[in-house]
Design a protein around this motif. Structure first.
Motif, PDB file in Angstrom:
ATOM      1  N   MET A 349      12.376  31.822   3.692  1.00 18.98           N
ATOM      2  CA  MET A 349      11.447  30.854   3.641  1.00 18.98           C
ATOM      3  C   MET A 349      12.220  29.526   4.182  1.00 18.98           C
ATOM      4  O   MET A 349      11.636  28.694   4.528  1.00 18.98           O
ATOM      5  CB  MET A 349      10.868  30.697   2.024  1.00 18.98           C
ATOM      6  CG  MET A 349       9.930  31.805   1.819  1.00 18.98           C
ATOM      7  SD  MET A 349       8.456  31.919   2.847  1.00 18.98           S
ATOM      8  CE  MET A 349       7.534  33.269   2.153  1.00 18.98           C
ATOM      9  N   PHE A 353      10.221  28.461   6.991  1.00 21.20           N
ATOM     10  CA  PHE A 353       8.984  27.888   6.413  1.00 21.20           C
ATOM     11  C   PHE A 353       9.258  26.929   5.588  1.00 21.20           C
ATOM     12  O   PHE A 353       8.374  26.607   4.588  1.00 21.20           O
ATOM     13  CB  PHE A 353       8.154  29.177   5.927  1.00 21.20           C
ATOM     14  CG  PHE A 353       7.709  30.265   6.908  1.00 21.20           C
ATOM     15  CD1 PHE A 353       7.230  30.059   7.935  1.00 21.20           C
ATOM     16  CD2 PHE A 353       8.512  31.466   6.490  1.00 21.20           C
ATOM     17  CE1 PHE A 353       6.800  31.157   8.693  1.00 21.20           C
ATOM     18  CE2 PHE A 353       8.286  32.462   7.562  1.00 21.20           C
ATOM     19  CZ  PHE A 353       7.453  32.352   8.748  1.00 21.20           C
ATOM     20  N   SER A 354      10.370  25.885   5.783  1.00 18.92           N
ATOM     21  CA  SER A 354      10.778  24.992   4.653  1.00 18.92           C
ATOM     22  C   SER A 354       9.561  23.837   4.517  1.00 18.92           C
ATOM     23  O   SER A 354       9.588  23.280   3.639  1.00 18.92           O
ATOM     24  CB  SER A 354      12.090  24.694   4.909  1.00 18.92           C
ATOM     25  OG  SER A 354      12.294  23.882   6.164  1.00 18.92           O
ATOM     26  N   ASN A 355       8.834  23.704   5.807  1.00 16.99           N
ATOM     27  CA  ASN A 355       8.055  22.218   5.620  1.00 16.99           C
ATOM     28  C   ASN A 355       6.936  22.731   5.398  1.00 16.99           C
ATOM     29  O   ASN A 355       5.711  21.942   5.683  1.00 16.99           O
ATOM     30  CB  ASN A 355       8.201  21.882   6.780  1.00 16.99           C
ATOM     31  CG  ASN A 355       9.599  21.364   7.466  1.00 16.99           C
ATOM     32  OD1 ASN A 355      10.310  20.590   6.350  1.00 16.99           O
ATOM     33  ND2 ASN A 355      10.093  21.529   8.717  1.00 16.99           N
ATOM     34  N   TYR A 356       6.643  24.250   5.143  1.00 14.47           N
ATOM     35  CA  TYR A 356       4.943  24.523   4.758  1.00 14.47           C
ATOM     36  C   TYR A 356       4.677  24.754   3.324  1.00 14.47           C
ATOM     37  O   TYR A 356       5.709  25.085   2.605  1.00 14.47           O
ATOM     38  CB  TYR A 356       4.791  25.897   5.413  1.00 14.47           C
ATOM     39  CG  TYR A 356       4.887  25.827   7.039  1.00 14.47           C
ATOM     40  CD1 TYR A 356       3.806  25.533   7.661  1.00 14.47           C
ATOM     41  CD2 TYR A 356       6.124  25.980   7.572  1.00 14.47           C
ATOM     42  CE1 TYR A 356       3.765  25.593   9.230  1.00 14.47           C
ATOM     43  CE2 TYR A 356       6.210  26.045   9.081  1.00 14.47           C
ATOM     44  CZ  TYR A 356       4.964  25.801   9.799  1.00 14.47           C
ATOM     45  OH  TYR A 356       5.042  25.744  11.138  1.00 14.47           O
ATOM     46  N   PRO A 357       3.618  24.642   2.909  1.00 14.56           N
ATOM     47  CA  PRO A 357       3.255  24.680   1.404  1.00 14.56           C
ATOM     48  C   PRO A 357       3.350  26.140   1.017  1.00 14.56           C
ATOM     49  O   PRO A 357       3.167  27.124   2.057  1.00 14.56           O
ATOM     50  CB  PRO A 357       2.084  24.193   1.233  1.00 14.56           C
ATOM     51  CG  PRO A 357       1.377  24.318   2.539  1.00 14.56           C
ATOM     52  CD  PRO A 357       2.390  24.086   3.550  1.00 14.56           C
ATOM     53  N   SER A 359       2.186  30.034   0.454  1.00 19.10           N
ATOM     54  CA  SER A 359       1.173  30.667   0.837  1.00 19.10           C
ATOM     55  C   SER A 359       1.316  32.124   0.447  1.00 19.10           C
ATOM     56  O   SER A 359       2.356  32.936   0.774  1.00 19.10           O
ATOM     57  CB  SER A 359       1.013  30.489   2.369  1.00 19.10           C
ATOM     58  OG  SER A 359       0.358  31.562   2.732  1.00 19.10           O
ATOM     59  N   ARG A 362       1.759  34.542   3.337  1.00 20.10           N
ATOM     60  CA  ARG A 362       3.287  34.460   3.732  1.00 20.10           C
ATOM     61  C   ARG A 362       4.128  34.930   2.926  1.00 20.10           C
ATOM     62  O   ARG A 362       5.176  35.683   3.458  1.00 20.10           O
ATOM     63  CB  ARG A 362       3.539  32.871   4.131  1.00 20.10           C
ATOM     64  CG  ARG A 362       4.857  32.859   4.917  1.00 20.10           C
ATOM     65  CD  ARG A 362       5.251  31.252   5.173  1.00 20.10           C
ATOM     66  NE  ARG A 362       4.189  30.552   5.714  1.00 20.10           N
ATOM     67  CZ  ARG A 362       3.612  29.539   5.255  1.00 20.10           C
ATOM     68  NH1 ARG A 362       4.106  29.263   3.862  1.00 20.10           N
ATOM     69  NH2 ARG A 362       2.795  29.044   5.872  1.00 20.10           N
ATOM     70  N   HIS A 363       3.825  34.868   1.766  1.00 17.68           N
ATOM     71  CA  HIS A 363       4.747  35.425   0.663  1.00 17.68           C
ATOM     72  C   HIS A 363       4.614  37.108   0.900  1.00 17.68           C
ATOM     73  O   HIS A 363       5.748  37.813   0.848  1.00 17.68           O
ATOM     74  CB  HIS A 363       3.960  35.210  -0.745  1.00 17.68           C
ATOM     75  CG  HIS A 363       4.823  35.793  -1.646  1.00 17.68           C
ATOM     76  ND1 HIS A 363       5.880  35.474  -2.435  1.00 17.68           N
ATOM     77  CD2 HIS A 363       4.265  37.075  -2.396  1.00 17.68           C
ATOM     78  CE1 HIS A 363       6.294  36.353  -3.321  1.00 17.68           C
ATOM     79  NE2 HIS A 363       5.260  37.338  -3.398  1.00 17.68           N
TER      80      HIS A 363
END
Length: 450
Positions: A349, A353-357, A359, A362-363
């Motif tokens: 992550m 995906f560090s800039n995404y809230p 999810s 995604r998890h």
């Protein structure tokens, strides 16, 4: 294998609740207990030993068989001493920079690329650890099931290690890895340390339960001692299998991503106090490792398996003590693999995906991908020594030797010709040489076997 009490330290240098899904496991595959007043000296030693000891203990007897008793003793001692010295460098950097995580040392030293490099190295190390644990499930769970079922087991489905592994992964590991709360896994996985010590004790006891020379088959037909030297231990040995020895030792002593958080939780923390924790933890782990490796080797000699329990499964299939050890380690593995998913997923992550809230989709997707990767490794890698060899010669060597030396050379304010910097430079060069030579020899060994 990890342990965890009231809270889990993150890889990123701060504390979060044990119920927080974002809390990764300490180090490559560890977490530890924290109390409001700080951890005592003894408890910190326990935490560090818990961070050190894992599946590598099953491969050390094979390492001794490929290097000899004296050769193994010297190499294991060198790795232990270098591990203690690299912890010394990390503690000095912690004091100089006020950083409390391995990734942040990479960030300060080389910016975002340095942090990504350390995080990806820890991710690969975690994947290697998880695949080694799944390999144990593949090799030991069928034998454990057969031990509790009477009758003819020939060609039974539960003797197919790959099928049993997939069922276990789908029904147990994957659902547990998806959980947003991991506190109860941390509590139960603290037992895994005691399972390792119990394993070493049983290895000593069972030295006298298996005859030497080993039987040719399960009907106990014996070879003549006079025509065989297989019961004579080797003091020094060198073969193409020796390439796996040092990486397995490096894999077995890796605890360095846990050191700084344990230091931060130590009651009355000081560098000398934490160094004493590290020295004692490494020394006690060395003793447990050496005893299990020595008696495992003296039981099977050159016939020792790369995963030690397989030898006992072959010659003592229905032994009560062996069955309890097998069940203990399988339980520890089943509770540890889901826990290791948390820092591995956290690293993914952070890198992608560090800039995404957050999810849930995604998890679930990242967890599924990680499970697929480790399942493929466990199923198609033919021998656990390959996991120890590749991971040990790459990521373990980097985290144990290369990164501490490199970061110290970059961040320390001392003169380059100072004793500490020269030693750090030597550690860096030695780590690169060990990793490169081991990986090269392992690759040549694969080609030779082909």
């Amino acid at each position: 294998m990890p342990t965890e009490g009231y809270s889990i330290n993150t890889e990123y240098g701060h504390h979060v609740s044990a119920q927080d899904e974002t809390a990764p496991l300490l180090g490559s595959h560890r977490a530890q207990t924290r109390t409001s007043s700080g951890a005592s000296f003894g408890f910190s030693v326990f935490n560090l030993m818990n961070a050190i000891m894992g599946s590598g203990i099953l491969g050390l007897s094979f390492a001794m068989a490929s290097t000899g008793i004296i050769g193994f003793s010297i190499l294991l001692l060198i790795v232990a001493l270098l591990a203690a010295y690299s912890i010394h460098l990390l503690l000095r950097l912690c004091i100089q920079t006020a950083v409390t995580s391995y990734e942040d040392l990479g960030l300060i030293a080389f910016g975002s690329p340095g942090k990504i490099l350390v995080a990806s190295t820890i991710l690969i190390q975690n994947i290697g650890a998880m695949s080694s644990y799944l390999f144990i499930i593949k090799s030991e769970l069928p034998a454990a099931i057969a031990g509790f079922i009477s009758g003819d087991h020939h060609e039974a489905w539960y003797l197919d290690g790959r099928l049993v592994l997939l069922i276990t992964l789908v029904c147990i590991v994957f659902p547990l890895a998806l959980l947003p709360k991991i506190g109860f896994l941390g509590y139960t996985s603290s037992l895994s340390f005691f399972f390792m010590v119990y394993f070493a004790i049983v290895v000593v006891i069972k030295k006298w339960s298996i005859p030497c020379p080993l039987p040719l088959n399960h009907t106990m037909i014996y070879m003549e001692v006079s025509n065989s030297s297989e019961c004579t231990p080797k003091l020094f040995a060198f073969s193409k299998e020796s390439a796996f020895a040092l990486p397995t030792m490096a894999f077995s002593f890796l605890c360095h991503t846990s050191v700084l958080p344990i230091y931060c939780e130590l009651r009355s923390p000081s560098k000398s106090r934490m160094q004493n924790v590290a020295n004692l933890g490494i020394s006690l782990s060395f003793i447990v490792y050496f005893i299990s490796a020595l008696f495992g080797y003296l039981t099977f000699y050159d016939k020792v398996e790369s995963e030690l329990l397989q030898g006992y499964s072959r010659f003592l299939p229905n032994d009560v003590l062996i069955m309890t050890v097998r069940l203990s380690i399988l339980l520890a593995v089943l509770l540890t693999v889901p826990l290791i998913h948390f820092p591995a997923r956290k690293a993914v992550m952070m890198m992608f995906f560090s800039n995404y809230p957050f999810s849930y989709i995604r998890h679930i997707f990242v967890t599924l991908v990680l499970n697929i990767i480790i399942a493929l490794l466990a199923i198609y890698v033919p021998d656990i020594r390959n996991v120890f060899g590749v991971v040990g010669s790459t990521t373990s060597t980097c985290l144990l030797f290369v990164f501490p030396g490199l970061f110290y050379l970059k961040l320390s304010f001392e003169d380059f010709l100072s004793r500490q910097k020269l030693a750090a430079c030597g550690l860096l060069v030695l780590g690169i040489c060990i990793g490169a030579c081991s990986l090269t020899l392992i690759t040549v060994n694969w080609a030779y076997n082909e």
